[in-house]
Design an enzyme around this catalytic site. Structure first.
Site, short mmCIF file in Angstrom:
data_model
loop_
_atom_site.label_atom_id
_atom_site.label_comp_id
_atom_site.label_asym_id
_atom_site.label_seq_id
_atom_site.Cartn_x
_atom_site.Cartn_y
_atom_site.Cartn_z
N HIS A 83 -12.87 30.28 -158.32
CA HIS A 83 -14.23 30.68 -158.62
C HIS A 83 -14.50 31.68 -157.75
CE1 HIS A 83 -15.55 27.75 -161.79
NE2 HIS A 83 -14.98 26.81 -160.99
N ASN A 154 -19.51 24.54 -166.09
CA ASN A 154 -18.36 25.39 -166.48
C ASN A 154 -19.03 25.80 -168.03
OD1 ASN A 154 -16.83 25.64 -164.27
ND2 ASN A 154 -15.50 24.12 -165.11
N HIS A 346 -23.44 23.08 -154.31
CA HIS A 346 -23.00 21.50 -154.00
C HIS A 346 -23.42 20.45 -154.93
CE1 HIS A 346 -22.05 17.91 -152.07
NE2 HIS A 346 -23.13 17.87 -151.04
FE1 HDD Z 1 -15.37 22.91 -158.60
C1 HDD Z 1 -16.13 25.88 -156.94
C2 HDD Z 1 -17.36 23.88 -161.40
C3 HDD Z 1 -14.17 20.49 -160.15
C4 HDD Z 1 -14.12 21.67 -155.78
N1 HDD Z 1 -16.55 24.72 -158.88
C5 HDD Z 1 -17.08 25.68 -158.15
C6 HDD Z 1 -17.67 26.56 -158.93
C7 HDD Z 1 -18.22 26.17 -160.26
C8 HDD Z 1 -17.31 25.03 -160.13
C9 HDD Z 1 -18.84 26.70 -161.01
C10 HDD Z 1 -18.32 27.76 -158.31
C11 HDD Z 1 -19.56 27.87 -157.78
C12 HDD Z 1 -19.90 29.16 -157.04
O1 HDD Z 1 -20.42 30.09 -157.93
O2 HDD Z 1 -20.11 29.23 -155.78
N2 HDD Z 1 -15.66 22.37 -160.46
C13 HDD Z 1 -16.38 22.80 -161.48
C14 HDD Z 1 -16.59 22.12 -162.60
C15 HDD Z 1 -15.69 21.10 -162.09
C16 HDD Z 1 -15.20 21.21 -160.82
C17 HDD Z 1 -17.52 22.02 -163.95
C18 HDD Z 1 -15.43 19.87 -163.01
C19 HDD Z 1 -16.31 19.29 -163.96
N3 HDD Z 1 -14.44 21.47 -158.07
C20 HDD Z 1 -14.08 20.39 -159.13
C21 HDD Z 1 -13.52 19.40 -158.20
C22 HDD Z 1 -13.34 19.83 -156.96
C23 HDD Z 1 -13.98 20.92 -157.05
C24 HDD Z 1 -12.52 18.16 -158.82
C25 HDD Z 1 -12.59 19.06 -155.67
C26 HDD Z 1 -12.32 17.96 -155.80
N4 HDD Z 1 -15.30 23.82 -156.80
C27 HDD Z 1 -14.86 22.82 -155.56
C28 HDD Z 1 -14.87 23.76 -154.30
C29 HDD Z 1 -15.66 24.99 -154.63
C30 HDD Z 1 -15.85 24.94 -156.14
C31 HDD Z 1 -13.60 23.83 -153.70
C32 HDD Z 1 -15.01 26.26 -154.47
C33 HDD Z 1 -15.84 27.17 -154.00
C34 HDD Z 1 -17.19 26.23 -153.75
O3 HDD Z 1 -16.76 25.15 -154.09
O4 HDD Z 1 -18.11 26.46 -153.16
O5 HDD Z 1 -15.41 22.91 -153.50
#
Ligand code: HDD
Length: 693
Positions: A83, A154, A346
């Site tokens: 993202h 999402n 978060h």
């Molecule tokens: Fe995630 C970012 C949505 C599964 C780990 N995620 C991130 C963002 C969105 C989502 C919209 C961007 C937020 C922003 O604009 O800063 N993610 C989802 C959805 C998931 C999902 C809808 C499943 C239903 N994500 C998911 C899993 C993991 C992560 C299973 C890890 C185990 N996601 C992250 C992250 C991020 C992230 C690595 C990257 C940047 C951040 O968090 O701030 O922690």
């Protein structure tokens, strides 16, 4: 509220407001007229380093040079691992009131809560194009009076994996190849299809990505989903299981694939620009937040669907979405880095009345988000950044650390204490206490058996689409697999498709020049969910839509103005396209030219018309523009002898959605508004598809 419209294509006549706008009284954003160092020292010159003679070497003592370069050297922070590419806006959420949760921002009718929403693509880097085929993030921070609640969702209601431990696998597969770092921001490559063809629990999400949902027309026309099942708890402690939905007031609409590809070149910022322009024009994007409500019984299933499995949806026909409130995005960020880049979401940011469930994907997320911010934002104090700071009192006992900006008073940041009168004290009555839930079982690495059905819901999704949407899915699979080099991967994915729908597998196999997989049992009859289709039969609102009018100095400019008045009233915008820039017409009937035939491309318009009296012959660029509009199934039309330009460009006279009239009168305007509200003229797509598949 900065709703003043910037004249299209001209420079803004005032600089963006700084600092204070973002609600930070102590902001150090440039607020004065004289350039200073970071220490506030006034500078006489910032273009020449301090040297020993005009032709001599630079002196170490030049603290201004060192400060300027050092700060620049550290301007970048790590982009989000997923993202990374996003756009955001501030807004307000107004509650309709509900009894289902005690979360005050939802429970109290009419309560207004400030929000910050960031939309994103998943796979691409920060500088990648907006219109790539991908899932879109839809993350909302509600600054409630009980603490921040983040709904990190999402634009698709399902996910590739059922357990968060596989997140690095799916992302490593989707990101560019590690050797050449290509392709950027897309799944059309071997590693992605290698993974999903082996890992069939991804199938449902893959189908959503290959459908029109993977290429939204605009962030404003996307649905949003919380994906997981959440637990809502009311004032009496009764709980329900829910799934969150965002429904766009502007309707759910997408680009067509060729448009998305062209936009990635001619306007890589297509969605970012669209969001900011709409807000600036006062066409505020809006969504309704709603929930599907299911009983919180010990089965954690509903109508046979496992509510802890994030690869499954609950069809809206079985559990209708109950509206909770309305989100309005009404203010663009002032500074991209300070707000959109530094915002930290978060899934663990919860408020009383909203709780998590045992969904194993959600459980892993509860760890990942806080963890990733520590690296991305350089330490544990990112919650003090203006965009992340709660709008309610914060009395924590967290102290010191990198980038500490709070000047904490008191001497006893520990509990219990007597030196600070025992404060801040806990609040057992109103504090966040999860509803007690029983947990038992053997310690093991295994899924529930119900998680093993990977094909029924993709079949429901695919078969619930209209033929034109199904054709788009077939095209998308054919395109993406066609970009793979490994035959074995394509063949394996065809077998996956055959499980879902043998007809689809056959069409894609034909496109790839591969044999149709044989002997694979296809999912039997499934209950369809018409709510999954985006095709509308009733015209929706047209706010924020763009209509281009091809005109020149000889054109009927009063007709053009009548049309503009009617469109503006409905929140849509009319842009003049002429052979050259500047103005057309003269005196009081002079019109600013916003696009020339050289700069206009079909992607940025929802309809294009030719004005009466437009004398210039349809040059090749005009022909391309009009033919693309026609091919992309958007409204095209003309009034008066503008019709000759239209037909001269090869647009069929009696083609569906081709609007002809003698003048730009009320009937013509009404027809145009209807066509815009229907979004596309899909009758034309059948013709295109017959050729393509
Ligand atoms: Fe995630 C970012 C949505 C599964 C780990 N995620 C991130 C963002 C969105 C989502 C919209 C961007 C937020 C922003 O604009 O800063 N993610 C989802 C959805 C998931 C999902 C809808 C499943 C239903 N994500 C998911 C899993 C993991 C992560 C299973 C890890 C185990 N996601 C992250 C992250 C991020 C992230 C690595 C990257 C940047 C951040 O968090 O701030 O922690």
């Amino acid at each position: 509220m900065p709703t003043r419209r910037k004249p299209d294509q001209s420079a803004p006549d005032e600089v963006s407001p700084t600092g204070a706008e973002s609600g930070s009284a102590d902001s150090r954003a440039q607020s004065g007229d004289v350039l200073t160092t970071a220490q506030g020292l006034r500078l006489p010159d910032t273009d020449h380093s301090l040297k020993a003679g005009r032709r001599g070497p630079t002196l170490m003592e030049d603290f201004h040079l060192r400060e300027k370069i050092t700060h620049f050297d550290h301007e970048r922070i790590p982009e989000r691992v997923v993202h990374a590419r996003g756009a955001a806006a501030h807004g307000v959420f107004r509650s309709y009131g509900t009894k289902i949760t005690r979360a005050r921002f939802l429970a109290e009718k009419g309560r207004e809560t400030e929000v910050f929403v960031r939309f994103s693509t998943v796979l691409g880097s920060r500088g990648s194009a907006d219109t790539v085929r991908d899932t879109r993030g839809f993350a909302t921070k509600f600054y409630t009076d009980e603490g921040n609640f983040d709904l990190v969702g999402n634009n698709m209601p399902v996910f590739f994996i059922q357990d968060g431990i596989k997140f690095p696998d799916v992302i490593h597969a989707g990101k560019p190849h590690p050797d050449r770092e290509i392709p950027q921001a897309q799944s059309a490559h071997d590693t992605f299809w290698d993974f999903v063809s082996l890992h069939t629990e991804a199938t449902h999400h893959v189908f959503w990505n290959m459908s029109d949902r993977g290429i939204p027309r605009s962030y404003r026309t996307m649905e949003g989903f919380g994906v997981h099942t959440f637990r809502l708890v009311d004032a009496a402690g009764n709980s329900s299981l829910v799934k969150f939905h965002w429904k766009p007031v502007a309707g759910v609409h997408s680009l067509v694939w060729e448009e998305a590809q062209i936009a990635a070149g001619v306007d890589p910022d297509f969605h970012r620009r669209d969001l900011a322009d709409a807000i600036e024009a006062g066409a505020f994007p809006e969504w309704e937040l709603g929930v599907q409500v299911m009983p919180d019984d010990s089965t954690e299933t509903f109508a046979g669907i496992d509510l802890l499995d994030p690869t499954k949806i609950v069809p809206e026909e079985l559990a209708p979405v109950q509206p909770l409130g309305r989100l309005t995005l009404n203010r663009n960020p002032t500074n991209y880095f300070a707000e959109t880049e530094q915002v930290a979401f978060h899934t663990g940011n919860l408020v009383p009345g909203i709780e998590v469930t045992n969904d194993p994907l959600m459980q892993a997320r509860l760890f990942s988000y806080l963890d990733t911010q520590l690296t991305r934002l350089g330490g544990p104090n990112f919650t003090q950044l203006p965009v992340n700071r709660p709008h309610c009192p914060v009395n924590d006992m967290l102290r010191d650390g990198m980038h500490q900006t709070a000047v904490h008073t008191g001497v006893a940041p520990y509990q219990p204490n007597s030196l600070d009168d025992g404060l801040p004290a806990t609040d057992p009555e109103n504090g966040y206490t999860p509803t007690p839930r029983r947990v038992e079982g053997n310690v093991e690495r295994a899924d529930p058996v119900s998680f093993e059905d990977h094909f029924t819901q993709p079949a429901m999704f695919y078969r619930s689409l209209t033929p034109v949407e199904q054709a788009h899915v077939a095209e998308a699979f054919t395109f993406e697999l066609g970009k793979c080099y490994e035959q074995a991967i394509k063949e394996r994915e065809l077998a996956v498709l055959a499980h879902v729908d043998t007809g689809l597998a056959a069409v894609v196999a034909q496109g790839l020049g591969l044999p149709v997989p044989k002997g694979i049992p296809q999912v039997g009859e499934v209950q369809l969910s018409p709510a999954l289709s985006q095709v509308v039969e009733v015209p929706g609102p047209i706010a924020g839509r763009k209509v281009g009018v091809i005109a020149d100095s000889g054109s009927d400019l009063s007709g053009l103005r009548t049309l503009r008045k009617a469109l503006t009233k409905l929140g849509a915008e009319l842009l003049v396209i002429a052979p050259a820039g500047g103005f057309i017409g003269s005196g009081r009937s002079r019109e600013v030219v916003q696009r020339t035939v050289l700069t206009a491309r079909s992607v940025e318009f929802d309809a294009v018309l030719v004005a009466d009296g437009t004398g210039h012959a349809p040059d090749i660029k005009t022909v391309i523009l009009l033919q693309e509009m026609y091919r992309h199934c958007k409204a095209v039309g003309a009034w008066g002898d503008g019709i000759e330009v239209l037909t001269g460009a090869g647009v069929p006279e009696n083609g569906p959605g081709v609007l002809h009239a003698d003048s730009a009168d009320k009937t013509f305007t009404a027809e145009l508004v209807t066509a815009l509200g229907l979004h596309r003229v899909w009758e034309r797509a059948d013709v295109v598809m017959a050729d393509a598949v």
